[in-house]
Design a protein around this motif. Sequence first.
Motif, short mmCIF file in Angstrom:
data_model
loop_
_atom_site.label_atom_id
_atom_site.label_comp_id
_atom_site.label_asym_id
_atom_site.label_seq_id
_atom_site.Cartn_x
_atom_site.Cartn_y
_atom_site.Cartn_z
N GLY A 71 0.77 -1.23 0.00
CA GLY A 71 0.00 0.00 0.00
C GLY A 71 0.80 1.28 0.00
N MET A 72 2.12 1.18 -0.12
CA MET A 72 2.97 2.38 -0.10
C MET A 72 2.65 3.28 -1.30
SD MET A 72 7.12 2.58 0.00
CE MET A 72 7.31 1.59 -1.48
N LYS A 73 2.63 4.60 -1.06
CA LYS A 73 2.33 5.55 -2.13
C LYS A 73 3.58 5.87 -2.93
CE LYS A 73 0.48 10.24 -2.85
NZ LYS A 73 -0.07 11.44 -2.17
N LEU A 74 3.47 5.74 -4.25
CA LEU A 74 4.53 6.12 -5.17
C LEU A 74 4.07 7.32 -5.99
CD1 LEU A 74 5.07 2.99 -4.59
CD2 LEU A 74 6.46 3.07 -6.66
N THR A 75 4.95 8.29 -6.20
CA THR A 75 4.62 9.50 -6.94
C THR A 75 5.69 9.76 -8.00
OG1 THR A 75 3.64 10.44 -4.93
CG2 THR A 75 4.05 11.95 -6.77
N TYR A 76 5.26 10.02 -9.21
CA TYR A 76 6.19 10.35 -10.30
C TYR A 76 5.84 11.73 -10.85
CZ TYR A 76 5.90 5.26 -10.05
OH TYR A 76 5.83 3.96 -9.61
N PHE A 77 6.85 12.54 -11.07
CA PHE A 77 6.68 13.84 -11.68
C PHE A 77 7.29 13.79 -13.08
CE2 PHE A 77 6.25 14.75 -7.21
CZ PHE A 77 5.28 15.74 -7.17
N VAL A 78 6.43 13.90 -14.10
CA VAL A 78 6.88 13.75 -15.48
C VAL A 78 6.44 14.96 -16.30
CG1 VAL A 78 6.92 11.23 -15.40
CG2 VAL A 78 4.82 12.42 -16.07
N LEU A 79 7.21 15.27 -17.31
CA LEU A 79 6.88 16.36 -18.22
C LEU A 79 6.13 15.76 -19.40
CD1 LEU A 79 7.42 19.41 -18.30
CD2 LEU A 79 9.39 18.93 -19.78
N PRO A 80 4.88 16.14 -19.61
CA PRO A 80 4.10 15.56 -20.71
C PRO A 80 4.83 15.69 -22.04
CG PRO A 80 2.69 16.85 -19.28
CD PRO A 80 4.10 17.11 -18.82
N GLY A 81 4.85 14.60 -22.79
CA GLY A 81 5.55 14.59 -24.07
C GLY A 81 7.00 14.20 -23.91
N ALA A 82 7.75 14.98 -23.17
CA ALA A 82 9.19 14.73 -23.04
C ALA A 82 9.48 13.43 -22.28
CB ALA A 82 9.86 15.91 -22.34
N ASP A 83 8.62 13.06 -21.34
CA ASP A 83 8.91 11.91 -20.48
C ASP A 83 7.98 10.72 -20.75
OD1 ASP A 83 10.89 13.39 -19.21
OD2 ASP A 83 9.49 14.19 -17.73
N ASP A 84 7.19 10.79 -21.81
CA ASP A 84 6.25 9.72 -22.09
C ASP A 84 6.95 8.38 -22.26
OD1 ASP A 84 4.26 11.58 -21.93
OD2 ASP A 84 3.84 11.66 -24.08
N VAL A 85 8.14 8.41 -22.85
CA VAL A 85 8.86 7.16 -23.10
C VAL A 85 9.31 6.49 -21.81
CG1 VAL A 85 11.13 8.24 -23.34
CG2 VAL A 85 10.67 6.08 -24.52
N TRP A 86 9.53 7.31 -20.76
CA TRP A 86 10.05 6.77 -19.50
C TRP A 86 8.96 6.35 -18.53
CZ3 TRP A 86 14.44 5.87 -21.25
CH2 TRP A 86 15.21 6.82 -21.91
N LEU A 87 7.74 6.85 -18.71
CA LEU A 87 6.68 6.58 -17.75
C LEU A 87 6.36 5.09 -17.61
CD1 LEU A 87 4.74 7.74 -15.71
CD2 LEU A 87 3.11 8.20 -17.56
N PRO A 88 6.33 4.30 -18.70
CA PRO A 88 6.09 2.86 -18.51
C PRO A 88 7.13 2.20 -17.62
CG PRO A 88 5.74 3.47 -20.80
CD PRO A 88 6.36 4.66 -20.14
N ALA A 89 8.38 2.64 -17.71
CA ALA A 89 9.42 2.08 -16.85
C ALA A 89 9.21 2.51 -15.41
CB ALA A 89 10.79 2.52 -17.35
N LEU A 90 8.84 3.78 -15.21
CA LEU A 90 8.57 4.25 -13.85
C LEU A 90 7.43 3.45 -13.21
CD1 LEU A 90 8.79 8.12 -14.40
CD2 LEU A 90 10.45 6.69 -13.21
N ARG A 91 6.43 3.11 -14.02
CA ARG A 91 5.30 2.35 -13.50
C ARG A 91 5.67 0.92 -13.09
NH1 ARG A 91 0.28 4.50 -13.89
NH2 ARG A 91 -0.09 6.29 -15.27
N LYS A 92 6.86 0.48 -13.46
CA LYS A 92 7.34 -0.83 -13.02
C LYS A 92 7.99 -0.76 -11.64
CE LYS A 92 8.20 -2.69 -17.67
NZ LYS A 92 9.22 -3.29 -18.58
N SER A 93 8.01 0.42 -11.04
CA SER A 93 8.65 0.60 -9.74
C SER A 93 8.14 -0.36 -8.67
CB SER A 93 8.51 2.05 -9.27
OG SER A 93 9.26 2.92 -10.07
N PRO A 94 6.81 -0.60 -8.57
CA PRO A 94 6.36 -1.55 -7.54
C PRO A 94 7.03 -2.92 -7.68
CG PRO A 94 4.51 -0.30 -8.36
CD PRO A 94 5.67 0.04 -9.25
N ALA A 95 7.17 -3.41 -8.91
CA ALA A 95 7.82 -4.71 -9.12
C ALA A 95 9.30 -4.64 -8.78
CB ALA A 95 7.63 -5.16 -10.57
#
Length: 482
Positions: free
Chosen positions: A259-283
Amino acid sequence: MRRTLAVAALASTVLTTACTSSPPAPAPSTAAPTASRAAGTDYGVWAAGRSTPVTDPLYPEKGNAGLDVLHYGLELDWQPAGKILTGVATLRIRPVTDAPRITLDFTGLTVDKVTVDGKAATGTVEKAKLVVPTPVVADEPVTLTVAYHGTPKQVAIPSNRGDASEGIGMRAEKSGALWTMQEPWGALTWYPANEHPSDEALYDMAVTVPKGWMAAGHGTPGPVEGNTYHYTSTDPVAAYVATLSVDRYRKVEQAGPHGMKLTYFVLPGADDVWLPALRKSPAMITWLEKRLGTYPYPTAGALMNGSISAMETQQMLSMGRKTIPAKEIAYFEQVLVHEYAHQWFGNTVTPKTWTDLWLSEGFAMYFELLYQQEQEKATDAQLESYLREADAELRAEVGPPGKPKAGTFAESNVYICPAAMLKELNDALGDKAFFALATAWARDNRNTNQDRAGFIAFVDKQTGKDFTKLIDTWLDSPRTPA
């Protein structure tokens, strides 16, 4: 710590082509400091920020072993249009020794007002030092408040690293964005700090930005009041793993392990490629927890910035969008694992001086390589071959990891060579005992500063065997041990 592309590329290339004597220091005292000259101030509430500062053997000009900062209260305002940072820093300080003045690290900004225990004082900035000529007495805490403003500027890093040319510290972009990378120092470019890992402190940070902008910082995200963003650190933080970034971010939240809260701060467009990897953080965090025990902080996350590096900033990783080409998403994930591993090694247990940087980078590098080995289905023999080949090259080029030079800060030898040592230790103990050792190291030494002697004593006690020669040889030998 942030990693150069060259180090990671070396690991990726080799593994891919192959197959795709003193006891540990006690915990900081939780006893409340003596009464302050500031009537009615209870410094005991910041007792968890109590440290035992030391003078650094590599960089004695940074930090002040005579002061122990217990808490930083930072009230900051960033105006992107004019690139002006306005700040009020309130430092709760326990003097370690009697001194005729308060001296902290600070540079590049204009001091507007200084008070000590609420009384007007003077403060001048000379040679990257803020000097306040107010006498202090050992163990009689004081409150220093400094108001300041200006455009932050980066400073030089004592290293030949590939990412060292742009400098370290706070950087204001042409776009109005603001971000920092700051190891071994750089906090001094945006607030008065005791710039040494042996002085860890608690933090409360409030950052006001214009509408349409967001502020991301280290610690646990708090409420957003209007355009003011709050962050709190109830576990002590070394200045080099503090962070702040302001951009036209989009905030993405996710539930992590237990249940730990994870927060990502991304710049729309510029960071779209990295967001899927960030979303793997729980794993990724779950993978680490299976080997290291429960993640040590209440929240986790990452911010993207304009750097060419990555950094283990506490509870909120700093990931440079220029670190690697977008096609190298697998490497980006490996760097994420590296920085998350640092939350145990480097943040929870922090090197006492920069001489023992290997103690955090070696562990983070080794767990990154174990993750990469698993992802790429490389064999143990292939990992061993890579480590020995890279170790030999780096010892010849930079020297052994246990004897770093002041001008080669955080170069690849303090990553790869101690990782090779840890593999030897892993091989000697087996996975079960090795992971139990790593888990106990972070758990039993939580929120302390450690060094080589403490690590060796801990390993020998935990295992019931004498690994002194193995560890010393791998740290000090000019050639790769047989």
